[in-house]
Enzyme design. Structure first.
Site, PDB file in Angstrom:
ATOM      1  N   LYS A 281     -14.050   0.667  -4.030  1.00  0.00           N
ATOM      2  CA  LYS A 281     -15.135   1.127  -3.150  1.00  0.00           C
ATOM      3  C   LYS A 281     -16.151   1.924  -3.962  1.00  0.00           C
ATOM      4  CE  LYS A 281     -12.148   1.712   0.885  1.00  0.00           C
ATOM      5  NZ  LYS A 281     -11.576   2.674   1.797  1.00  0.00           N
TER       6      LYS A 281
ATOM      7  N   GLU B 184       0.824  -1.204   0.000  1.00  0.00           N
ATOM      8  CA  GLU B 184       0.000   0.000   0.000  1.00  0.00           C
ATOM      9  C   GLU B 184       0.867   1.267   0.000  1.00  0.00           C
ATOM     10  OE1 GLU B 184      -4.329  -0.108   1.820  1.00  0.00           O
ATOM     11  OE2 GLU B 184      -2.919   0.615   3.302  1.00  0.00           O
TER      12      GLU B 184
ATOM     13  N   HIS C  94       7.235 -26.536  -1.056  1.00  0.00           N
ATOM     14  CA  HIS C  94       6.630 -27.685  -1.747  1.00  0.00           C
ATOM     15  C   HIS C  94       5.499 -27.241  -2.665  1.00  0.00           C
ATOM     16  CE1 HIS C  94       8.761 -30.779   0.711  1.00  0.00           C
ATOM     17  NE2 HIS C  94       8.939 -29.693   1.458  1.00  0.00           N
TER      18      HIS C  94
HETATM   19  O1  PA5 Z   1      -3.540   1.602   5.808  1.00  0.00           O
HETATM   20  C1  PA5 Z   1      -4.653   2.059   5.580  1.00  0.00           C
HETATM   21  O2  PA5 Z   1      -4.865   3.269   5.645  1.00  0.00           O
HETATM   22  C2  PA5 Z   1      -5.824   1.177   5.228  1.00  0.00           C
HETATM   23  O3  PA5 Z   1      -5.472  -0.120   5.012  1.00  0.00           O
HETATM   24  C3  PA5 Z   1      -6.838   1.226   6.344  1.00  0.00           C
HETATM   25  O4  PA5 Z   1      -6.224   0.826   7.517  1.00  0.00           O
HETATM   26  C4  PA5 Z   1      -8.030   0.330   6.070  1.00  0.00           C
HETATM   27  O5  PA5 Z   1      -8.591   0.671   4.840  1.00  0.00           O
HETATM   28  C5  PA5 Z   1      -9.058   0.476   7.169  1.00  0.00           C
HETATM   29  O6  PA5 Z   1      -9.437   1.805   7.296  1.00  0.00           O
HETATM   30  P1  PA5 Z   1     -10.224   2.333   8.535  1.00  0.00           P
HETATM   31  O7  PA5 Z   1      -9.384   2.148   9.724  1.00  0.00           O
HETATM   32  O8  PA5 Z   1     -10.472   3.768   8.216  1.00  0.00           O
HETATM   33  O9  PA5 Z   1     -11.514   1.539   8.621  1.00  0.00           O
END
Ligand code: PA5
Length: 447
Positions: A424, A289, A310
């Site tokens: 989303k 990310e 494996h």
């Molecule tokens: O690293 C990030 O920002 C995302 O992976 C969020 O943690 C994830 O989308 C969850 O978001 P939230 O804590 O707003 O529900």
């Protein structure tokens, strides 16, 4: 005190010392930018000083909340996704005894995870399972608007209120969310839940050392002070001013980027200890990310060895040569188990008689490393002296600091995640969420 070690000797056939050293000036500049907050994503750098700023009062508040859930519950559902999920799971899975002895050896409630999928079977089975159990909920969402955890919370809140009434549920639900914004904040305030705040300047995947990670970990009975102490120690080792040649995070970042420039576009994080599986999941999120942007970035995958030797072992050894690996090694396992001698020796294993299982595992690790390096898969090795909260804290901070430097080396903003909004938007349009009318029309015309 011992520390995490980084071994880059397994990349030398491809990346020379000079090549690595050539990153020094840039690396120093990027570390300085991170500390001064002058680089990209500077609104989200709260994680840098976080380990040093958690006070005794903070720990005490989290521990008291954890105790309150422990007293009332045999199971605590930690609801969250991505950064609001993986850090806690990584620590809890790494430190919890694996087999049924769990309940006997480990008296804390079992932490169950939800809100990280939209699986109807998963949620429905969870509801069935919890319907006659004493349970509580930690609902974690920084934005407070994420669909997956919101669905899980609505369902489990309903179940809990049926079981113990609204007042009883209030004593068993804790929300971890933004100070002021988001649906979860509104709901928590209205219902009167205890809340913990996720600081504005700490993004989800960097939030494991906030109450996001610390509360579920404390509920599961593990030492959050040790976890943070490990992170603090590592912070000192990779801080601004530590020379590049000694800064483990800078060296890891430089190694990855050198390998990337040599066409190594995939990094697998491997372990030889099944309990590290979710550390791999946490790492995948942190790096994937943070770096996968602008059509750039190393693709991150995680493997559990020797099991995956494996299966994926064939690809790793002989597939396209676009891969390198980072192995997390544990120097000393917690327990000792030796292989017995057998009079008949029908399985031919007597050559191992008297050896610890870990000696065999270590030779599997060394043999794998040599085979992979020989096969064109450079190897980075990270060794933790032991698998405990302290060293996991070190590991978390090491990786966090490294991804900040590495993202800057790559030329991206490591602290945003614009790409995760695309699915989303389509999902909301397809579900006809209010406010998405135009997108709904557009997407329906494509069906
Ligand atoms: O690293 C990030 O920002 C995302 O992976 C969020 O943690 C994830 O989308 C969850 O978001 P939230 O804590 O707003 O529900």
């Amino acid at each position: 005190m011992k520390s995490l070690e980084l071994d880059l000797s397994g990349i030398r056939s491809l990346v020379s010392d000079q090549e690595l050293q050539a990153w020094q000036t840039k690396s120093d500049a990027y570390v300085a930018q991170l500390h001064a907050g002058t680089g990209q994503g500077s609104d989200f750098l709260g994680w840098i000083d976080l380990p040093a700023t958690i006070t005794d009062q903070d720990f005490t508040a989290i521990e008291a909340a954890a105790r309150s859930l422990q007293e009332r519950c045999d199971y605590v559902v930690s609801i969250g996704i991505g950064g609001s999920y993986l850090g806690a799971r990584a620590v809890i899975e790494a430190l919890t005894p694996t087999f049924a002895a769990y309940r006997k050896e480990h008296s804390a409630p079992q932490v169950i995870f939800a809100g990280h999928n939209i699986g109807e079977d998963y949620l429905s089975e969870l509801v069935d399972f919890l319907s006659d159990k004493r349970f509580g909920i930690i609902n974690i969402s920084k934005s407070g608007t994420t669909t997956e955890p919101a669905i899980a919370f609505r369902i489990l809140k309903g179940l809990l209120e049926q079981q113990v009434g609204r007042e009883g549920a209030r004593e068993r639900i804790i929300a971890v969310t933004d100070r002021a914004r988001g649906a979860l904040r509104t709901l928590a305030d209205k219902e009167g839940y205890q809340t913990f705040v996720i600081p504005d300047d700490i993004g989800g995947r960097f939030s494991v050392l906030t109450p996001v990670g610390l509360l579920p970990i404390a509920v599961a009975g593990f030492d959050i002070r040790e976890l943070v102490r490990g992170a603090r120690e590592m912070k000192a080792q990779v801080d601004e001013g530590v020379p590049f040649a000694e800064n483990l995070s800078a060296l890891y970042a430089a190694a990855r980027n050198s390998l990337y420039q040599h066409g190594k576009k995939i990094e697998i994080l491997g372990n030889f200890h099944p309990k590290l599986h979710y550390i791999g999941e946490w790492w995948k999120q942190l790096y994937g990310e943070s770096e996968g942007k602008e059509h750039k970035g190393i693709f991150n995958a995680a493997v559990d060895f020797t099991a995956d030797l494996h299966s994926m072992g064939q690809w790793i050894q002989e597939g396209e040569r676009t891969i390198f690996e980072t192995i997390i090694s544990i120097a000393t396992p917690d327990r000792e188990l030796r292989i017995a001698s057998d009079a008949d020796n029908l399985d031919g294993l007597n050559y191992l008689a008297g050896k610890r299982v870990d000696e065999v595992n270590k030779m599997a690790e060394l043999g794998t490393r040599m085979a992979h390096v020989d096969g064109g898969v450079p190897n980075i090795r990270i060794t933790l002296p032991q698998l405990n909260a302290y060293y996991i804290g070190q590991l978390f901070y090491f990786f966090e600091k490294a991804v900040g430097i590495s993202g800057y080396m790559l030329g991206v903003n490591p602290f945003n995640q614009p790409g995760v909004e695309a699915y989303k938007k389509n999902m909301f349009a397809l579900l006809e969420k209010p406010g998405f009318e135009e997108a709904t029309q557009a997407i329906k015309s494509r069906l």
